[in-house]
Design a protein around this motif. Structure first.
Motif, PDB file in Angstrom:
ATOM      1  N   ARG A  22       0.832  -1.211   0.000  1.00 38.41           N
ATOM      2  CA  ARG A  22       0.000   0.000   0.000  1.00 38.41           C
ATOM      3  C   ARG A  22       0.861   1.254   0.000  1.00 38.41           C
ATOM      4  O   ARG A  22       0.546   2.226  -0.687  1.00 38.41           O
ATOM      5  N   PHE A  23       1.945   1.248   0.767  1.00 39.15           N
ATOM      6  CA  PHE A  23       2.831   2.413   0.758  1.00 39.15           C
ATOM      7  C   PHE A  23       3.515   2.551  -0.594  1.00 39.15           C
ATOM      8  O   PHE A  23       3.675   3.666  -1.096  1.00 39.15           O
ATOM      9  N   ALA A  24       3.915   1.450  -1.217  1.00 39.97           N
ATOM     10  CA  ALA A  24       4.545   1.512  -2.536  1.00 39.97           C
ATOM     11  C   ALA A  24       3.563   2.075  -3.566  1.00 39.97           C
ATOM     12  O   ALA A  24       3.947   2.864  -4.439  1.00 39.97           O
ATOM     13  N   ALA A  25       2.287   1.719  -3.453  1.00 44.98           N
ATOM     14  CA  ALA A  25       1.268   2.183  -4.390  1.00 44.98           C
ATOM     15  C   ALA A  25       0.986   3.677  -4.237  1.00 44.98           C
ATOM     16  O   ALA A  25       0.525   4.318  -5.172  1.00 44.98           O
ATOM     17  N   ARG A  26       1.256   4.235  -3.066  1.00 42.74           N
ATOM     18  CA  ARG A  26       0.987   5.644  -2.816  1.00 42.74           C
ATOM     19  C   ARG A  26       2.166   6.524  -3.209  1.00 42.74           C
ATOM     20  O   ARG A  26       2.135   7.732  -3.020  1.00 42.74           O
ATOM     21  N   ALA A  27       3.209   5.944  -3.765  1.00 48.11           N
ATOM     22  CA  ALA A  27       4.407   6.709  -4.133  1.00 48.11           C
ATOM     23  C   ALA A  27       4.026   7.978  -4.882  1.00 48.11           C
ATOM     24  O   ALA A  27       3.260   7.947  -5.828  1.00 48.11           O
ATOM     25  N   GLY A  28       4.556   9.088  -4.426  1.00 47.19           N
ATOM     26  CA  GLY A  28       4.300  10.372  -5.061  1.00 47.19           C
ATOM     27  C   GLY A  28       3.170  11.161  -4.436  1.00 47.19           C
ATOM     28  O   GLY A  28       3.007  12.335  -4.731  1.00 47.19           O
ATOM     29  N   PHE A  39      10.398  11.468   3.633  1.00 47.38           N
ATOM     30  CA  PHE A  39       9.554  10.327   4.009  1.00 47.38           C
ATOM     31  C   PHE A  39      10.412   9.074   4.089  1.00 47.38           C
ATOM     32  O   PHE A  39      11.289   8.863   3.248  1.00 47.38           O
ATOM     33  N   GLU A  40      10.138   8.227   5.084  1.00 48.33           N
ATOM     34  CA  GLU A  40      10.731   6.892   5.165  1.00 48.33           C
ATOM     35  C   GLU A  40       9.728   5.954   5.825  1.00 48.33           C
ATOM     36  O   GLU A  40       9.081   6.324   6.811  1.00 48.33           O
ATOM     37  N   LEU A  41       9.605   4.750   5.277  1.00 46.30           N
ATOM     38  CA  LEU A  41       8.844   3.678   5.915  1.00 46.30           C
ATOM     39  C   LEU A  41       9.882   2.725   6.489  1.00 46.30           C
ATOM     40  O   LEU A  41      10.700   2.177   5.752  1.00 46.30           O
ATOM     41  N   LEU A  42       9.861   2.542   7.810  1.00 47.13           N
ATOM     42  CA  LEU A  42      10.862   1.724   8.491  1.00 47.13           C
ATOM     43  C   LEU A  42      10.238   0.410   8.954  1.00 47.13           C
ATOM     44  O   LEU A  42       9.293   0.406   9.738  1.00 47.13           O
ATOM     45  N   ARG A  43      10.787  -0.703   8.437  1.00 51.32           N
ATOM     46  CA  ARG A  43      10.318  -2.047   8.786  1.00 51.32           C
ATOM     47  C   ARG A  43      11.055  -2.523  10.043  1.00 51.32           C
ATOM     48  O   ARG A  43      12.272  -2.419  10.122  1.00 51.32           O
ATOM     49  N   PRO A  44      10.321  -3.112  11.003  1.00 48.39           N
ATOM     50  CA  PRO A  44      10.998  -3.642  12.192  1.00 48.39           C
ATOM     51  C   PRO A  44      11.879  -4.836  11.822  1.00 48.39           C
ATOM     52  O   PRO A  44      11.521  -5.635  10.962  1.00 48.39           O
ATOM     53  N   VAL A  45      13.016  -4.931  12.491  1.00 47.10           N
ATOM     54  CA  VAL A  45      13.948  -6.021  12.225  1.00 47.10           C
ATOM     55  C   VAL A  45      13.757  -7.149  13.231  1.00 47.10           C
ATOM     56  O   VAL A  45      13.728  -8.315  12.866  1.00 47.10           O
ATOM     57  N   GLU A  46      13.613  -6.795  14.498  1.00 46.02           N
ATOM     58  CA  GLU A  46      13.423  -7.826  15.513  1.00 46.02           C
ATOM     59  C   GLU A  46      12.784  -7.235  16.764  1.00 46.02           C
ATOM     60  O   GLU A  46      12.931  -6.049  17.041  1.00 46.02           O
ATOM     61  N   GLY A  47      12.042  -8.054  17.478  1.00 50.10           N
ATOM     62  CA  GLY A  47      11.532  -7.677  18.782  1.00 50.10           C
ATOM     63  C   GLY A  47      10.294  -6.810  18.819  1.00 50.10           C
ATOM     64  O   GLY A  47       9.856  -6.429  19.900  1.00 50.10           O
ATOM     65  N   THR A  48       9.710  -6.472  17.672  1.00 54.54           N
ATOM     66  CA  THR A  48       8.508  -5.644  17.680  1.00 54.54           C
ATOM     67  C   THR A  48       7.721  -5.863  16.389  1.00 54.54           C
ATOM     68  O   THR A  48       8.270  -6.322  15.392  1.00 54.54           O
ATOM     69  N   ASP A  49       6.439  -5.524  16.433  1.00 51.58           N
ATOM     70  CA  ASP A  49       5.611  -5.572  15.230  1.00 51.58           C
ATOM     71  C   ASP A  49       5.284  -4.155  14.759  1.00 51.58           C
ATOM     72  O   ASP A  49       4.381  -3.947  13.977  1.00 51.58           O
ATOM     73  N   GLU A  50       6.043  -3.171  15.226  1.00 49.87           N
ATOM     74  CA  GLU A  50       5.754  -1.781  14.924  1.00 49.87           C
ATOM     75  C   GLU A  50       6.602  -1.247  13.769  1.00 49.87           C
ATOM     76  O   GLU A  50       7.825  -1.274  13.817  1.00 49.87           O
ATOM     77  N   TYR A  51       5.908  -0.774  12.739  1.00 51.14           N
ATOM     78  CA  TYR A  51       6.537  -0.038  11.648  1.00 51.14           C
ATOM     79  C   TYR A  51       6.560   1.430  12.053  1.00 51.14           C
ATOM     80  O   TYR A  51       5.666   1.904  12.764  1.00 51.14           O
ATOM     81  N   MET A  67      -2.600  16.981   6.272  1.00 56.52           N
ATOM     82  CA  MET A  67      -3.533  16.100   6.974  1.00 56.52           C
ATOM     83  C   MET A  67      -4.974  16.413   6.590  1.00 56.52           C
ATOM     84  O   MET A  67      -5.785  15.507   6.436  1.00 56.52           O
ATOM     85  N   ALA A  68      -5.284  17.677   6.435  1.00 51.56           N
ATOM     86  CA  ALA A  68      -6.655  18.093   6.148  1.00 51.56           C
ATOM     87  C   ALA A  68      -7.074  17.849   4.703  1.00 51.56           C
ATOM     88  O   ALA A  68      -8.261  17.808   4.410  1.00 51.56           O
ATOM     89  N   THR A  69      -6.098  17.664   3.810  1.00 49.56           N
ATOM     90  CA  THR A  69      -6.445  17.527   2.394  1.00 49.56           C
ATOM     91  C   THR A  69      -5.886  16.244   1.793  1.00 49.56           C
ATOM     92  O   THR A  69      -6.546  15.223   1.755  1.00 49.56           O
ATOM     93  N   SER A  70      -4.672  16.293   1.342  1.00 46.54           N
ATOM     94  CA  SER A  70      -4.075  15.207   0.567  1.00 46.54           C
ATOM     95  C   SER A  70      -3.958  13.894   1.312  1.00 46.54           C
ATOM     96  O   SER A  70      -4.038  12.832   0.709  1.00 46.54           O
ATOM     97  N   MET A  71      -3.718  13.900   2.596  1.00 48.21           N
ATOM     98  CA  MET A  71      -3.493  12.666   3.343  1.00 48.21           C
ATOM     99  C   MET A  71      -4.678  11.724   3.237  1.00 48.21           C
ATOM    100  O   MET A  71      -4.506  10.521   3.144  1.00 48.21           O
ATOM    101  N   ARG A  72      -5.880  12.252   3.204  1.00 46.32           N
ATOM    102  CA  ARG A  72      -7.054  11.371   3.099  1.00 46.32           C
ATOM    103  C   ARG A  72      -7.013  10.547   1.827  1.00 46.32           C
ATOM    104  O   ARG A  72      -7.284   9.360   1.837  1.00 46.32           O
ATOM    105  N   GLY A  73      -6.617  11.163   0.736  1.00 49.99           N
ATOM    106  CA  GLY A  73      -6.490  10.430  -0.514  1.00 49.99           C
ATOM    107  C   GLY A  73      -5.348   9.431  -0.470  1.00 49.99           C
ATOM    108  O   GLY A  73      -5.448   8.328  -0.989  1.00 49.99           O
ATOM    109  N   ALA A  74      -4.254   9.807   0.180  1.00 53.11           N
ATOM    110  CA  ALA A  74      -3.096   8.919   0.270  1.00 53.11           C
ATOM    111  C   ALA A  74      -3.399   7.682   1.086  1.00 53.11           C
ATOM    112  O   ALA A  74      -2.816   6.630   0.872  1.00 53.11           O
ATOM    113  N   HIS A  75      -4.313   7.787   2.043  1.00 54.02           N
ATOM    114  CA  HIS A  75      -4.635   6.657   2.903  1.00 54.02           C
ATOM    115  C   HIS A  75      -5.935   5.967   2.516  1.00 54.02           C
ATOM    116  O   HIS A  75      -6.485   5.200   3.286  1.00 54.02           O
TER     117      HIS A  75
END
Length: 108
Positions: A22-28, A39-51, A67-75
């Motif tokens: 989903r993040f790859a599809a929202r590129a741009g 922007f960075e999406l950080l994947r957990p390596v060990e010990g957590t399920d939190e991105y 947040m008030a405009t574009s973010m709704r479309g991005a999500h």
């Protein structure tokens, strides 16, 4: 100075690929927003399920405007039928906010 927003997403292991796709599809979708710096999406390596979803903005006002405009479309997600929202990949989220008070870059 800039501000940083970090969205902490709890993502079950079976939903990791969905979230990343989903993040790859929202590129741009955020890159052309006024005041956006990074922007960075950080994947957990060990010990957590939190991105961590790291974004950096010129100002709080720029972030709030996005947040008030574009973010709704991005999500809006993808992969669902027309008019239907897809199931969230994350089971929870927390937004952290920071002001940048010091920074450094590689010399060269």
């Amino acid at each position: 100075m800039s501000i940083v927003k970090i969205n902490v997403l709890q993502v079950p292991s079976e939903q990791r690929e969905v979230l990343e796709q989903r993040f790859a599809a929202r590129a741009g979708s955020v890159e052309n927003s006024d005041g956006f710096e990074w922007f960075e999406l950080l994947r957990p390596v060990e010990g957590t399920d939190e991105y961590l979803v790291y974004t950096r903005w010129r100002s709080e006002e720029d972030f709030e405007k996005w947040m008030a405009t574009s973010m709704r479309g991005a999500h809006g997600g993808g992969g669902a039928a027309e008019g239907e929202r897809p199931k969230p990949a994350a089971t929870g989220s927390t937004l952290w906010s920071f002001e940048v008070v010091q920074q450094a870059a590689p010399k060269g």
